[in-house]
Design a protein around this motif. Structure first.
Motif, PDB file in Angstrom:
ATOM      1  N   THR A  98      -2.588   6.148   9.493  1.00  6.26           N
ATOM      2  CA  THR A  98      -2.257   4.410   9.492  1.00  6.26           C
ATOM      3  C   THR A  98      -3.490   4.114   8.581  1.00  6.26           C
ATOM      4  O   THR A  98      -4.477   4.642   8.284  1.00  6.26           O
ATOM      5  CB  THR A  98      -2.494   3.874  10.913  1.00  6.26           C
ATOM      6  OG1 THR A  98      -3.948   4.441  11.410  1.00  6.26           O
ATOM      7  CG2 THR A  98      -1.742   4.240  11.897  1.00  6.26           C
ATOM      8  N   ALA A  99      -3.317   2.948   7.982  1.00  3.23           N
ATOM      9  CA  ALA A  99      -4.254   2.564   6.807  1.00  3.23           C
ATOM     10  C   ALA A  99      -4.327   1.004   7.034  1.00  3.23           C
ATOM     11  O   ALA A  99      -3.192   0.307   7.168  1.00  3.23           O
ATOM     12  CB  ALA A  99      -3.863   2.739   5.440  1.00  3.23           C
ATOM     13  N   CYS A 100      -5.390   0.207   6.683  1.00  2.16           N
ATOM     14  CA  CYS A 100      -6.700   0.697   6.523  1.00  2.16           C
ATOM     15  C   CYS A 100      -7.274   1.310   8.017  1.00  2.16           C
ATOM     16  O   CYS A 100      -7.865   0.568   8.605  1.00  2.16           O
ATOM     17  CB  CYS A 100      -7.468  -0.204   5.886  1.00  2.16           C
ATOM     18  SG  CYS A 100      -9.209   0.172   5.677  1.00  2.16           S
ATOM     19  N   THR A 101      -7.425   2.618   8.093  1.00  2.34           N
ATOM     20  CA  THR A 101      -8.116   3.026   9.370  1.00  2.34           C
ATOM     21  C   THR A 101      -9.267   3.960   8.591  1.00  2.34           C
ATOM     22  O   THR A 101      -9.188   4.802   7.893  1.00  2.34           O
ATOM     23  CB  THR A 101      -7.310   3.803  10.140  1.00  2.34           C
ATOM     24  OG1 THR A 101      -6.288   3.340  10.860  1.00  2.34           O
ATOM     25  CG2 THR A 101      -8.196   4.570  11.368  1.00  2.34           C
ATOM     26  N   VAL A 102     -10.604   3.299   8.950  1.00  3.96           N
ATOM     27  CA  VAL A 102     -11.741   3.453   8.049  1.00  3.96           C
ATOM     28  C   VAL A 102     -12.947   3.891   8.937  1.00  3.96           C
ATOM     29  O   VAL A 102     -13.063   3.328   9.905  1.00  3.96           O
ATOM     30  CB  VAL A 102     -12.116   2.481   6.855  1.00  3.96           C
ATOM     31  CG1 VAL A 102     -12.510   1.022   7.611  1.00  3.96           C
ATOM     32  CG2 VAL A 102     -12.989   2.944   5.948  1.00  3.96           C
ATOM     33  N   LEU A 103     -13.861   4.579   8.408  1.00  3.90           N
ATOM     34  CA  LEU A 103     -15.062   5.041   9.265  1.00  3.90           C
ATOM     35  C   LEU A 103     -16.081   5.201   8.443  1.00  3.90           C
ATOM     36  O   LEU A 103     -16.255   5.642   7.447  1.00  3.90           O
ATOM     37  CB  LEU A 103     -14.713   6.422  10.069  1.00  3.90           C
ATOM     38  CG  LEU A 103     -14.504   7.653   9.391  1.00  3.90           C
ATOM     39  CD1 LEU A 103     -15.108   8.803  10.287  1.00  3.90           C
ATOM     40  CD2 LEU A 103     -12.943   7.840   9.113  1.00  3.90           C
ATOM     41  N   CYS A 206      -3.232   6.281  -3.150  1.00  2.67           N
ATOM     42  CA  CYS A 206      -2.866   5.450  -2.353  1.00  2.67           C
ATOM     43  C   CYS A 206      -3.521   4.279  -1.632  1.00  2.67           C
ATOM     44  O   CYS A 206      -3.696   3.143  -1.750  1.00  2.67           O
ATOM     45  CB  CYS A 206      -1.872   5.883  -1.143  1.00  2.67           C
ATOM     46  SG  CYS A 206      -0.691   4.925  -0.342  1.00  2.67           S
ATOM     47  N   THR A 207      -4.636   5.088  -0.702  1.00  2.00           N
ATOM     48  CA  THR A 207      -5.567   4.113   0.132  1.00  2.00           C
ATOM     49  C   THR A 207      -6.459   3.394  -0.967  1.00  2.00           C
ATOM     50  O   THR A 207      -6.949   2.319  -0.643  1.00  2.00           O
ATOM     51  CB  THR A 207      -6.338   4.954   1.345  1.00  2.00           C
ATOM     52  OG1 THR A 207      -6.875   6.115   0.464  1.00  2.00           O
ATOM     53  CG2 THR A 207      -5.058   5.303   2.249  1.00  2.00           C
ATOM     54  N   ALA A 208      -6.868   4.059  -1.811  1.00  2.00           N
ATOM     55  CA  ALA A 208      -7.790   3.610  -2.772  1.00  2.00           C
ATOM     56  C   ALA A 208      -7.403   2.351  -3.420  1.00  2.00           C
ATOM     57  O   ALA A 208      -8.173   1.329  -3.781  1.00  2.00           O
ATOM     58  CB  ALA A 208      -8.484   4.740  -3.863  1.00  2.00           C
ATOM     59  N   GLY A 209      -5.967   2.388  -3.651  1.00  4.29           N
ATOM     60  CA  GLY A 209      -5.306   1.347  -4.594  1.00  4.29           C
ATOM     61  C   GLY A 209      -5.010  -0.036  -3.423  1.00  4.29           C
ATOM     62  O   GLY A 209      -5.352  -1.191  -3.854  1.00  4.29           O
ATOM     63  N   TYR A 210      -4.417   0.414  -2.467  1.00  3.32           N
ATOM     64  CA  TYR A 210      -4.036  -0.707  -1.604  1.00  3.32           C
ATOM     65  C   TYR A 210      -4.909  -1.085  -0.736  1.00  3.32           C
ATOM     66  O   TYR A 210      -4.996  -2.387  -0.395  1.00  3.32           O
ATOM     67  CB  TYR A 210      -2.624  -0.332  -0.703  1.00  3.32           C
ATOM     68  CG  TYR A 210      -1.522   0.119  -1.505  1.00  3.32           C
ATOM     69  CD1 TYR A 210      -0.785  -0.841  -2.128  1.00  3.32           C
ATOM     70  CD2 TYR A 210      -1.176   1.485  -1.896  1.00  3.32           C
ATOM     71  CE1 TYR A 210       0.365  -0.567  -2.863  1.00  3.32           C
ATOM     72  CE2 TYR A 210       0.053   1.715  -2.567  1.00  3.32           C
ATOM     73  CZ  TYR A 210       0.860   0.573  -3.093  1.00  3.32           C
ATOM     74  OH  TYR A 210       2.016   1.055  -3.689  1.00  3.32           O
ATOM     75  N   LYS A 211      -6.064  -0.304  -0.285  1.00  7.84           N
ATOM     76  CA  LYS A 211      -6.874  -0.714   0.952  1.00  7.84           C
ATOM     77  C   LYS A 211      -8.083  -0.822   0.103  1.00  7.84           C
ATOM     78  O   LYS A 211      -9.151  -1.434   0.812  1.00  7.84           O
ATOM     79  CB  LYS A 211      -6.943   0.016   1.961  1.00  7.84           C
ATOM     80  CG  LYS A 211      -5.420   0.711   2.501  1.00  7.84           C
ATOM     81  CD  LYS A 211      -4.792  -0.648   2.961  1.00  7.84           C
ATOM     82  CE  LYS A 211      -3.189   0.216   3.354  1.00  7.84           C
ATOM     83  NZ  LYS A 211      -2.250  -1.291   3.708  1.00  7.84           N
ATOM     84  N   GLY A 212      -8.648  -0.241  -0.742  1.00  3.49           N
ATOM     85  CA  GLY A 212      -9.852  -0.123  -1.392  1.00  3.49           C
ATOM     86  C   GLY A 212     -10.114  -1.011  -2.759  1.00  3.49           C
ATOM     87  O   GLY A 212     -11.183  -0.908  -3.430  1.00  3.49           O
ATOM     88  N   ILE A 213      -9.091  -1.645  -3.201  1.00  4.48           N
ATOM     89  CA  ILE A 213      -9.031  -2.587  -4.412  1.00  4.48           C
ATOM     90  C   ILE A 213      -9.585  -1.773  -5.584  1.00  4.48           C
ATOM     91  O   ILE A 213     -10.393  -2.435  -6.321  1.00  4.48           O
ATOM     92  CB  ILE A 213     -10.243  -3.912  -4.200  1.00  4.48           C
ATOM     93  CG1 ILE A 213      -9.887  -4.372  -2.745  1.00  4.48           C
ATOM     94  CG2 ILE A 213      -9.917  -5.034  -5.044  1.00  4.48           C
ATOM     95  CD1 ILE A 213     -10.663  -5.642  -2.238  1.00  4.48           C
ATOM     96  N   LEU A 214      -8.813  -0.787  -5.603  1.00  3.73           N
ATOM     97  CA  LEU A 214      -9.055  -0.234  -6.998  1.00  3.73           C
ATOM     98  C   LEU A 214      -7.971  -0.546  -7.843  1.00  3.73           C
ATOM     99  O   LEU A 214      -6.684   0.100  -7.596  1.00  3.73           O
ATOM    100  CB  LEU A 214      -9.184   1.647  -6.624  1.00  3.73           C
ATOM    101  CG  LEU A 214      -9.341   2.485  -7.921  1.00  3.73           C
ATOM    102  CD1 LEU A 214     -10.658   2.148  -8.706  1.00  3.73           C
ATOM    103  CD2 LEU A 214      -9.047   3.765  -7.442  1.00  3.73           C
ATOM    104  N   GLN A 215      -8.195  -1.051  -9.072  1.00  8.35           N
ATOM    105  CA  GLN A 215      -7.240  -1.496 -10.010  1.00  8.35           C
ATOM    106  C   GLN A 215      -7.784  -1.013 -11.351  1.00  8.35           C
ATOM    107  O   GLN A 215      -8.897  -1.149 -11.737  1.00  8.35           O
ATOM    108  CB  GLN A 215      -6.919  -2.839  -9.898  1.00  8.35           C
ATOM    109  CG  GLN A 215      -6.130  -3.321  -8.781  1.00  8.35           C
ATOM    110  CD  GLN A 215      -4.640  -2.932  -8.684  1.00  8.35           C
ATOM    111  OE1 GLN A 215      -4.081  -2.457  -9.728  1.00  8.35           O
ATOM    112  NE2 GLN A 215      -4.207  -2.895  -7.378  1.00  8.35           N
TER     113      GLN A 215
END
Length: 554
Positions: A98-103, A206-215
């Motif tokens: 699941t995302a964004c599940t972050v720790l 995937c997570t870097a782009g969608y959940k981490g605002i990497l563009q």
């Protein structure tokens, strides 16, 4: 599900909201030889902290890393045993989350919640995807980004979500700066679990782009972050790491991980991924114009496009975000199955439950039987599917549900039907927004647990006025991960080839009924009116009620 095969296999592991599931699949044709599930001991931590019993604030949702490790130790060996597969036949393993599940973690990957002096600090624990307590931080990020004209903001439909890395990270800083300072890593669980498997720290595209605002290879600038809070200027240092492409090999199983799960040391481990995005592979929906809706407690919608366009209210558009070579668009609904479960738990009379038990069926099945006997619109109701806030297209988790048209004659099954219809209307709003923004959608593909309800699926087809193709695997994300594992192991040259060989779908399983579709158009028009009234500024009533509830609960 059991079976045997003399050929090579791959293992896919799907880490969900309440449990983790492992699938053993043939790399030749995707046939699932066995699967096993492990239910998390701590579940979704939403009320009290496991260590101290301290009450968690409203809109919080956490998880325990110990539960994730238990999936590796328990579910994978069970699946291997059921399949009758030896370690020598396993060519690769892959995971999705699941995302964004972050720790927050130390530089060696140790979760902060597992340090004795931080175990009773809520902010030291992983924040589950549906942790929505950072809405205030998200609002500030969005307002500042709009004011400064940040180039990345339109890639996220004009708003980033409270569910994502930066909003949750800013909340961590402002509510527990000591834990923030101790966090040497702020890492998606999707990447953390791969780290535990192969001993190599990675970040997936995937997570870097969608959940981490990497563009375009860049995160938001330190100047922007400092304008939010001077102490936030270093946040990117906690997340910045070389990006790995989906389907790549992250490394090989460590000796410890191999012992946990009963595989050979050095077995290929794929780069991490998100449960929704990886399902596109198992659904054979890796080409342009094929939207996949992964329908469960929530729904995530992903679709590939050949060109970049900026769609308002989307969760994001990321180059190579679903498969390399295409622009991947994501949207979603924060509550779907959760909404139906809420109504069953809190609104259904005891005699309904007793009747369902007497007949040996679930209460959901009983309500469905009653609801499907009504004509479209007969209940006189329209609902807004915002019980968990609105992810797309309004991107506002301070919004909440509405049911309009209640009378003293309204029955429980009618409300149940209205809630199902509301989620279908929410999906239609997303599809129309994408198409209106220039993202072609030629096929609607459904996956997830809600496929078991055939009336619900037919309702979606009628509301959307589209045929629905369904994923025939009951473990879509896990099978998708197994497909990625086969690519990481070198069995297939790319995700498209692996998906074609291993994916499982039934085309046009549901076809819209023209009469019902016409009737739903009328109800959808009312939904659309309410959607804009409560969601786009016609009324601030839902926000006012939310704020009153927050203050009253302190």
């Amino acid at each position: 599900m059991t079976g045997s095969d003399n050929g090579a296999v791959a293992i896919g592991i799907d880490f969900g909201t309440l449990s983790g599931r492992a699938v053993v699949a043939s790399v030749a044709d995707g046939r699932e030889l066995a699967s096993a599930e492990h239910v998390y001991r701590h579940g979704a931590i939403e009320e009290t902290l496991p260590t101290s019993g301290a009450k968690l604030p409203r809109s919080w949702a956490l998880q325990s890393p110990a539960d994730w490790r238990d999936v590796l130790r328990i579910a994978v060996p069970k699946a291997l045993e059921a399949a009758g597969v030896t370690a020598d036949r396993v060519v690769g393993i892959a995971t999705d989350f699941t995302a964004c599940t972050v720790l927050p973690a130390l530089a060696d990957g140790t979760p902060l919640c597992e340090l004795d002096d931080l175990a009773e600090r809520p902010h030291a624990w992983p924040k589950l995807w549906k942790h929505h307590a950072a809405q205030g931080q998200a609002d500030r990020i969005n307002a500042l980004a709009a004011e400064r004209g940040e180039e990345w903001l339109p890639r996220y439909g004009g708003k980033i979500s409270s569910e994502w890395q930066f909003a949750k990270g800013l909340q961590l800083l402002e509510e527990d700066p000591e834990v923030y300072g101790r966090a040497e890593r702020w890492i998606e669980a999707a990447d953390w679990i791969v780290w535990q498997l192969c001993g190599v720290e990675t970040r997936n595209n995937c997570t870097a782009g969608y959940k981490g605002i990497l563009q375009d290879g860049k995160y938001p600038s330190s100047e922007f972050l400092a304008a939010l809070n001077p102490e936030f200027a270093d946040f990117v240092e906690k997340i910045d790491f070389p990006i790995a492409a989906l389907g790549d090999r992250a490394g090989g199983l460590t000796a410890q991980a191999a012992e946990w799960i009963g595989l050979n040391e050095g077995t290929a481990v794929a780069v991490g991924n998100v449960d929704a995005h990886v399902t596109a592979a198992s659904a054979k929906a890796v080409g342009p114009g094929q939207i996949v809706a992964i329908m469960g407690t929530s729904t995530c919608h992903v679709v590939n496009g050949e060109n970049l366009t900026e769609a308002k209210g989307m969760c994001g558009v990321v180059r190579d975000g679903i498969v390399p070579g295409l622009w991947g668009y994501e949207a979603g609904q924060s509550g779907v199955g959760d909404i139906f479960a809420w109504w069953v738990k809190n609104g259904v009379p005891g005699e309904y439950t007793a009747e369902a038990e007497k007949r040996g069926i679930s209460i959901h099945q009983y309500l469905t039987e009653l609801a499907e006997n009504q004509n479209v619109g007969e209940h006189g109701l329209v609902a807004l599917d915002w019980h968990s806030g609105n992810r797309s297209v309004l991107v506002d988790h301070d919004l909440h549900g509405v049911i309009l048209g209640l009378s003293l004659q309204t029955k429980p099954e009618e409300i149940y039907r209205a809630l199902v219809e509301a989620t279908a209307f929410g999906t239609r709003k997303i599809v129309e927004t994408l198409v209106g923004s220039g993202v072609p959608i030629e096929e609607f593909v459904a996956a997830g647990g809600l496929l078991k309800n055939k009336w619900l699926m037919q309702t979606y087809s009628d509301v959307l006025r589209m045929p629905i193709t369904v994923l025939t695997s009951a473990q879509g994300p896990a099978l998708g991960s197994a497909i990625h594992a086969a690519v990481a192991a070198g069995v297939y040259p790319d995700i498209k080839a692996a998906a074609e060989a291993m994916g499982k779908v039934e085309r046009n399983a549901y076809v819209p009924d023209p009469a019902r579709a016409d009737a739903y158009d009328e109800l959808y028009a009312v939904y659309d009116e309410l959607h804009d009234h409560f969601g786009r500024g016609g009324s601030k009533a839902l926000h006012k009620l939310h704020n009153i509830a927050i203050e009253a609960s302190k």
